[in-house]
Motif scaffolding. Sequence first.
Motif, PDB file in Angstrom:
ATOM      1  N   THR A 144       1.247  26.845 -25.589  1.00 52.03           N
ATOM      2  CA  THR A 144       0.638  26.111 -25.269  1.00 52.03           C
ATOM      3  C   THR A 144       0.473  25.262 -24.014  1.00 52.03           C
ATOM      4  O   THR A 144      -0.641  25.364 -23.153  1.00 52.03           O
ATOM      5  N   LYS A 145       2.010  24.730 -23.593  1.00 49.87           N
ATOM      6  CA  LYS A 145       1.726  23.536 -22.814  1.00 49.87           C
ATOM      7  C   LYS A 145       1.964  24.417 -21.447  1.00 49.87           C
ATOM      8  O   LYS A 145       2.166  23.154 -20.841  1.00 49.87           O
ATOM      9  N   ILE A 146       2.741  24.993 -21.542  1.00 51.40           N
ATOM     10  CA  ILE A 146       3.544  25.592 -20.550  1.00 51.40           C
ATOM     11  C   ILE A 146       2.455  26.562 -19.620  1.00 51.40           C
ATOM     12  O   ILE A 146       1.432  26.920 -18.969  1.00 51.40           O
ATOM     13  N   GLN A 153      -1.076  26.715 -19.307  1.00 49.49           N
ATOM     14  CA  GLN A 153      -1.549  25.808 -18.822  1.00 49.49           C
ATOM     15  C   GLN A 153      -1.308  26.879 -17.288  1.00 49.49           C
ATOM     16  O   GLN A 153      -2.431  26.489 -16.731  1.00 49.49           O
ATOM     17  N   VAL A 154      -0.752  27.154 -17.174  1.00 49.30           N
ATOM     18  CA  VAL A 154      -0.604  28.237 -15.751  1.00 49.30           C
ATOM     19  C   VAL A 154      -1.795  28.903 -15.856  1.00 49.30           C
ATOM     20  O   VAL A 154      -2.015  29.450 -14.368  1.00 49.30           O
ATOM     21  N   LEU A 155      -1.644  29.753 -16.645  1.00 52.25           N
ATOM     22  CA  LEU A 155      -3.407  31.083 -16.553  1.00 52.25           C
ATOM     23  C   LEU A 155      -4.390  30.573 -16.596  1.00 52.25           C
ATOM     24  O   LEU A 155      -4.961  31.186 -16.092  1.00 52.25           O
ATOM     25  N   LYS A 156      -4.490  28.857 -16.924  1.00 52.96           N
ATOM     26  CA  LYS A 156      -5.853  28.696 -17.224  1.00 52.96           C
ATOM     27  C   LYS A 156      -6.137  28.164 -15.348  1.00 52.96           C
ATOM     28  O   LYS A 156      -6.979  28.355 -14.988  1.00 52.96           O
ATOM     29  N   GLY A 157      -4.931  27.385 -14.596  1.00 51.48           N
ATOM     30  CA  GLY A 157      -4.808  26.255 -13.798  1.00 51.48           C
ATOM     31  C   GLY A 157      -5.406  27.588 -12.778  1.00 51.48           C
ATOM     32  O   GLY A 157      -6.330  28.007 -12.230  1.00 51.48           O
ATOM     33  N   MET A 158      -4.597  29.141 -13.213  1.00 50.10           N
ATOM     34  CA  MET A 158      -4.197  30.912 -12.170  1.00 50.10           C
ATOM     35  C   MET A 158      -5.869  30.571 -12.008  1.00 50.10           C
ATOM     36  O   MET A 158      -6.511  31.622 -10.699  1.00 50.10           O
ATOM     37  N   LYS A 159      -6.563  30.850 -13.234  1.00 45.66           N
ATOM     38  CA  LYS A 159      -7.696  31.314 -13.317  1.00 45.66           C
ATOM     39  C   LYS A 159      -9.075  30.644 -12.581  1.00 45.66           C
ATOM     40  O   LYS A 159      -9.659  31.368 -12.138  1.00 45.66           O
ATOM     41  N   PHE A 163       0.913  21.841  -9.003  1.00 43.07           N
ATOM     42  CA  PHE A 163       0.356  22.881 -10.132  1.00 43.07           C
ATOM     43  C   PHE A 163       0.088  21.665 -11.313  1.00 43.07           C
ATOM     44  O   PHE A 163      -0.816  21.486 -12.086  1.00 43.07           O
ATOM     45  N   MET A 164       1.745  21.449 -11.263  1.00 47.28           N
ATOM     46  CA  MET A 164       1.876  21.293 -12.797  1.00 47.28           C
ATOM     47  C   MET A 164       1.210  19.614 -13.199  1.00 47.28           C
ATOM     48  O   MET A 164       0.943  19.680 -13.808  1.00 47.28           O
ATOM     49  N   ASP A 165       1.458  18.625 -11.965  1.00 48.51           N
ATOM     50  CA  ASP A 165       0.674  17.082 -12.143  1.00 48.51           C
ATOM     51  C   ASP A 165      -1.192  17.531 -13.015  1.00 48.51           C
ATOM     52  O   ASP A 165      -1.260  17.260 -13.742  1.00 48.51           O
ATOM     53  N   GLU A 166      -1.593  18.900 -11.426  1.00 47.01           N
ATOM     54  CA  GLU A 166      -2.935  18.744 -12.329  1.00 47.01           C
ATOM     55  C   GLU A 166      -3.515  19.220 -13.434  1.00 47.01           C
ATOM     56  O   GLU A 166      -4.094  19.237 -14.182  1.00 47.01           O
ATOM     57  N   PHE A 167      -2.132  20.333 -14.219  1.00 44.02           N
ATOM     58  CA  PHE A 167      -2.374  20.968 -15.568  1.00 44.02           C
ATOM     59  C   PHE A 167      -1.915  19.896 -16.377  1.00 44.02           C
ATOM     60  O   PHE A 167      -1.809  21.242 -17.287  1.00 44.02           O
ATOM     61  N   ASN A 168      -0.978  19.630 -16.187  1.00 39.99           N
ATOM     62  CA  ASN A 168      -0.579  18.023 -17.343  1.00 39.99           C
ATOM     63  C   ASN A 168       0.323  19.180 -18.299  1.00 39.99           C
ATOM     64  O   ASN A 168       0.854  19.538 -19.004  1.00 39.99           O
ATOM     65  N   ILE A 169       1.326  20.393 -16.945  1.00 39.27           N
ATOM     66  CA  ILE A 169       2.093  20.912 -17.449  1.00 39.27           C
ATOM     67  C   ILE A 169       3.774  19.631 -17.713  1.00 39.27           C
ATOM     68  O   ILE A 169       3.352  19.159 -16.349  1.00 39.27           O
ATOM     69  N   PRO A 170       4.943  19.527 -18.370  1.00 37.22           N
ATOM     70  CA  PRO A 170       5.507  19.301 -18.643  1.00 37.22           C
ATOM     71  C   PRO A 170       6.630  19.177 -17.830  1.00 37.22           C
ATOM     72  O   PRO A 170       7.107  20.317 -17.664  1.00 37.22           O
TER      73      PRO A 170
END
Length: 424
Positions: free
Chosen positions: A248-250, A253-259, A109-116
Amino acid sequence: MNILVIGSGGREHALCLKLYESDNSNNIYCNPGNPGIQQIAQNVQFDVNNEDLLISFCKDEKIKLVVVGPEQPLAMGIADKLRQNGINCFGPSEYASQLESSKSFAKEFMDEFNIPTASYKTFESKDLSDCFRYIENSDLPIVIKADGLAGGKGVYISNDKNEAKQIAEDFFEGKFGEASKKIVIEQFLDGVEASIFAICDGENFILLPPSQDYKRAKDGDLGLNTGGMGSFSPTPFVDYKILEDVKTKIVSQVLKGMKSRKNRFIGCLFVGIMIVNNKPFVIEFNVRFGDPETQSVLSLIEGDLAKLFYTASIGSLEKNCISIKKDKYACTVILASEGYPENFNKGFEIKGLQNNSSLKDRFIFHAGTKIENNKIVNSGGRVLGITAVANSLKEAKENAYNLAEGIDFENKYYRRDIADSAIK
Ligand code: AMP
Ligand code: GLY
């Protein structure tokens, strides 16, 4: 509104206390609760994983909000069951809970949404030779993680490649049952750790003050890993810039990814970070509040937590339901049973609790306690969380330790150096 809290530890005691102090709460129930929680809420006992029992309890008691403390019920889909039955839950779906219940899910998931986060590779037992080759070619130390839930014990850090191979093999052979049949090997990150809680409604969020916990049993970060021996908040190691990156980076991104995956994240997202060169990298996600960080963090909060959680649970977070106490610091010291996290004796009477029940800015949160013959005795490894709030971290620490020293039971054990890393 009537609220049901799930869990029995110090974290749940702190949650119940803040919910109890909220204008928007009426009856608070806690399943299974503990003797400390019983002073402010009604302890109830039924199997929360039994959907029929859960839903009929919520309907009978007109529960408007369920707040889930631990990860297991979330990983088993409690939030989905509640929502399907029209009951609001502050906690994520079974799908979104995989951020905690599967390290490989979280890493992908972190890979897909560019989370460090640290670079990594996932292996299953059939990949043993690939895994060994990967270990051979890795830099030391090597971080090996069981994929599934292992009660905080599924992470090993090794400085020896042969040992790392042995650990991988033990994991594949089921050291943590199904949880370790798959493993993640990742790059070691050298830095300062912090825990950051985001209260999320699926789209919007607020961050609570950053905190730090102490996982090792003994002073100087020696000894075995535990569930946590103390905490403090806010941590000075997380500055404004790091918090902006976390937002902004974490979290965003999680909320955007899960949505985008049709599983909006509702609940507390616990972001465990390592700060390397002043940048945050995700070490782990949890999908619930941390213990014992919650005892410190919530002690710094004023306002209506019930309303905050309720508005989050219905997807329209009202951020100004709460405020953070200005220029205040909190420190929590865990009183444990000597021998924890291995073997320890229980059933010793805890003395000195009554004298301290109404102190200002000091709190005694129960965890491993129970009532036996009308006395409160220790019944678990982590027994009490002693929290103090003050104008400086040094003072918060001193007040917490003063209170801790006045409470006694036969095999009381605690670390002496909680918060020192930030005071020095
Ligand atoms: P976790 O359960 O994933 O939080 O890992 C438990 C502990 O292991 C963390 O709190 C860290 O202290 C340590 N740890 C985990 N991953 C790493 C990493 N990639 N680099 C360094 N330390 C780590
Ligand atoms: N304090 C870390 C955790 O709750 O997992």
